[in-house]
Design a protein around this motif. Structure first.
Motif, mmCIF file in Angstrom:
data_model
loop_
_atom_site.group_PDB
_atom_site.id
_atom_site.type_symbol
_atom_site.label_atom_id
_atom_site.label_comp_id
_atom_site.label_asym_id
_atom_site.label_seq_id
_atom_site.Cartn_x
_atom_site.Cartn_y
_atom_site.Cartn_z
ATOM 1 N N THR A 145 -21.425 -40.480 11.147
ATOM 2 C CA THR A 145 -20.257 -41.075 10.688
ATOM 3 C C THR A 145 -19.274 -40.025 10.925
ATOM 4 O OG1 THR A 145 -20.600 -40.725 8.284
ATOM 5 C CG2 THR A 145 -20.998 -42.782 9.037
ATOM 6 N N SER A 146 -19.538 -38.911 10.927
ATOM 7 C CA SER A 146 -18.671 -37.853 11.408
ATOM 8 C C SER A 146 -17.999 -37.832 12.653
ATOM 9 C CB SER A 146 -19.134 -36.300 11.296
ATOM 10 O OG SER A 146 -20.207 -36.168 12.245
ATOM 11 N N ALA A 147 -18.746 -38.810 13.445
ATOM 12 C CA ALA A 147 -18.244 -39.219 14.863
ATOM 13 C C ALA A 147 -16.972 -39.949 14.856
ATOM 14 C CB ALA A 147 -19.328 -40.128 15.614
ATOM 15 N N ASN A 148 -16.571 -40.395 13.671
ATOM 16 C CA ASN A 148 -15.350 -41.235 13.632
ATOM 17 C C ASN A 148 -14.300 -40.223 13.297
ATOM 18 O OD1 ASN A 148 -16.207 -43.849 13.350
ATOM 19 N ND2 ASN A 148 -17.184 -43.571 11.182
ATOM 20 N N ASN A 149 -14.475 -39.139 12.706
ATOM 21 C CA ASN A 149 -13.596 -38.069 12.539
ATOM 22 C C ASN A 149 -13.429 -37.198 13.920
ATOM 23 O OD1 ASN A 149 -15.142 -37.970 9.489
ATOM 24 N ND2 ASN A 149 -12.994 -38.323 9.804
ATOM 25 N N LEU A 150 -14.538 -37.088 14.635
ATOM 26 C CA LEU A 150 -14.300 -36.402 15.712
ATOM 27 C C LEU A 150 -13.389 -37.229 16.799
ATOM 28 C CD1 LEU A 150 -14.972 -33.788 17.493
ATOM 29 C CD2 LEU A 150 -16.979 -35.155 18.209
ATOM 30 N N GLY A 151 -14.025 -38.771 16.684
ATOM 31 C CA GLY A 151 -13.097 -39.307 17.452
ATOM 32 C C GLY A 151 -11.517 -39.518 17.237
ATOM 33 N N GLN A 152 -11.197 -39.120 16.000
ATOM 34 C CA GLN A 152 -9.833 -39.230 15.508
ATOM 35 C C GLN A 152 -9.279 -37.972 15.908
ATOM 36 O OE1 GLN A 152 -9.442 -40.081 11.456
ATOM 37 N NE2 GLN A 152 -10.568 -42.042 11.659
ATOM 38 N N ILE A 153 -10.065 -36.962 16.222
ATOM 39 C CA ILE A 153 -9.379 -35.616 16.981
ATOM 40 C C ILE A 153 -9.210 -35.814 18.368
ATOM 41 C CG2 ILE A 153 -9.965 -33.145 17.243
ATOM 42 C CD1 ILE A 153 -11.720 -33.102 14.643
ATOM 43 N N LEU A 154 -10.341 -36.290 19.145
ATOM 44 C CA LEU A 154 -10.076 -36.246 20.410
ATOM 45 C C LEU A 154 -9.285 -37.377 20.824
ATOM 46 C CD1 LEU A 154 -14.036 -35.790 21.352
ATOM 47 C CD2 LEU A 154 -12.070 -34.119 21.186
ATOM 48 N N GLY A 155 -9.229 -38.460 20.181
ATOM 49 C CA GLY A 155 -8.409 -39.698 20.546
ATOM 50 C C GLY A 155 -7.009 -39.554 20.820
ATOM 51 N N PRO A 156 -6.283 -38.991 19.552
ATOM 52 C CA PRO A 156 -5.008 -38.494 19.815
ATOM 53 C C PRO A 156 -4.734 -37.543 20.674
ATOM 54 C CG PRO A 156 -5.697 -38.739 17.400
ATOM 55 C CD PRO A 156 -6.693 -38.721 18.332
ATOM 56 N N GLY A 157 -5.449 -36.514 20.950
ATOM 57 C CA GLY A 157 -5.615 -35.530 21.978
ATOM 58 C C GLY A 157 -5.512 -36.116 23.205
ATOM 59 N N LEU A 158 -6.393 -37.240 23.622
ATOM 60 C CA LEU A 158 -6.556 -37.848 24.814
ATOM 61 C C LEU A 158 -4.958 -38.410 25.150
ATOM 62 C CD1 LEU A 158 -8.075 -38.800 27.284
ATOM 63 C CD2 LEU A 158 -9.248 -40.553 26.092
ATOM 64 N N ALA A 159 -4.623 -39.198 23.904
ATOM 65 C CA ALA A 159 -3.364 -40.030 24.013
ATOM 66 C C ALA A 159 -2.356 -39.088 24.423
ATOM 67 C CB ALA A 159 -3.400 -40.880 22.842
#
Length: 396
Positions: A145-159
């Motif tokens: 589930t730490s994927a959720n937190n990594l996604g919240q790191i990479l997602g805003p960066g991608l945005a």
């Protein structure tokens, strides 16, 4: 390999969700949507997501988590395509006003109906895998589930990177990522061993009385995500209205803040949660205290830097709190109750995002800072819930 595939599947969907939360306030302003309309889109889709997660959990118990996960990722990809296309039409002013709002609401709700299959299927697969391999449940669940937190790191960066090419560009990029995750699950995730099927009509229900540990753990998670939803709903608008940033700059700053929060959550999940000998009550106390301090910093911020500092505490709270309560809830229930408990716990983020955005929007209408003051009070209430959890476990 199993945990890696599940990690990537959750990572793709988490990136998608964080991208939406990062750019939606700016997209709303650019297409003429009000704060309440943006909140309605978020809360309505989250409500459907919460209801869908519990139903998909039963479905996954009958037909298999792998198949259900494939359905969820497929729905996410197709739904994001429709959602992004409607926004593109709105930015071109071919569709405006209530017609645009109605189409956005319909596509987002339809997307949530199918994509809500992903979290319960992934968590259900992990729980079964942990039992078969005799692994540490909290550590393994936290790792996936730490994927959720990594996604919240990479997602805003991608945005933040892609928003310069257009506010809707990050949404189209997410479609590519979720399709790749779908292909990986289809090719690399093995079917689960045959087990005792769950009857179509389940007569056994989990203990969710007012004093039950399951309900208290669920309450902790829901309050945690109500606060996160109110913060994410209000932050972008506050940066525009209080700090006087442009919509594009507000989206970039919001993305950076969410990245900092997610990085803090990911760090504690890979260190404190997996390698410490803290008890459940100690972990939840750390989570509540860190979140309260973080929201105080954001609520009283006069400079963007203080928002970033507060996001560290909030990230620590989410990273410690959510995997701890999820693992504890699924451990303290019978096999017959596990599908329902898994569905409830994986639906807790959506429950929070159902209640948080409209509450935050209504408070925002009164004062820009009221949603954040409410977050401070609610996160402080987590300490009280923690004491009740301790009492419930001592008498169970």
């Amino acid at each position: 390999m199993v945990t890696l595939v599940l990690f990537i599947a959750l990572l793709a969907t988490a990136m998608g969700q964080s991208v939406v939360m990062t750019i939606l306030p700016a997209l709303g302003r650019e297409t003429g949507l009000s704060e309440l309309q943006v909140a309605a889109i978020l809360s309505s889709s989250a409500c459907i997501f919460a209801l869908g997660s519990t139903r998909w959990s039963y479905y996954a118990a009958r037909v298999g988590n792998r198949r259900t996960l494939i359905y969820g990722l497929s729905g996410y990809s197709l739904g994001t395509l429709c959602f992004a296309s409607v926004f593109s039409v709105g930015l071109a002013e071919w569709l405006t006003g209530y017609a645009l709002f109605g189409c956005l609401l319909a596509t987002r709700v339809a997307q949530s109906t199918i994509m809500s299959a992903t979290p319960p299927a992934a968590v259900g697969y992990v729980i079964g895998y942990v039992r078969r391999q005799n692994l540490h449940s909290v550590a393994t669940l936290s790792r996936v589930t730490s994927a959720n937190n990594l996604g919240q790191i990479l997602g805003p960066g991608l945005a933040g990177l892609l928003v310069t090419y257009g506010l809707v560009a990050p949404l189209y990029a997410i479609i590519v990522l979720t399709c790749l995750a779908l292909l990986l699950v289809w090719r690399k995730l093995p079917d689960e061993p045959q087990s005792q099927p769950v009857p179509p009509k389940v007569t056994t229900s989990a203990d969710v009385s007012a004093s039950s540990p399951v309900l208290l753990l669920l309450s902790f998670a829901v309050v945690l995500f109500i606060c996160m939803a109110m913060l994410q709903q209000s932050l972008g608008f506050m940066l525009i209205d209080y700090f006087h940033h442009s919509p594009v700059n507000a989206a970039q700053i919001t993305g950076t803040a969410l990245m900092i929060s997610a990085l803090a959550a990911l760090s504690v999940q890979w260190t404190l949660v997996q390698r410490s000998n803290f008890t459940l009550m100690q972990l939840l106390l750390i989570a509540a205290a860190a979140m309260t301090a973080g929201y105080v910093s954001v609520a009283t911020a006069t400079e963007v830097q203080f928002i970033y500092i507060g996001m560290v505490g909030i990230g620590v709270g989410v990273g410690v709190g959510y995997p701890s309560v999820t693992a504890a809830a699924t451990q303290h229930c019978s096999d017959a109750e596990r599908a329902k408990v898994t569905g409830l716990m994986t639906a807790s983020p959506a429950m929070g995002y159902t209640l948080g955005p409209p509450l935050g929007a209504m408070l925002y209408q009164s004062d820009i800072h009221f949603p954040l003051y409410c977050c401070v009070l609610l996160s402080a209430c987590l300490i009280v819930i923690n004491l009740k959890i301790q009492s419930a476990f001592s008498t169970k």
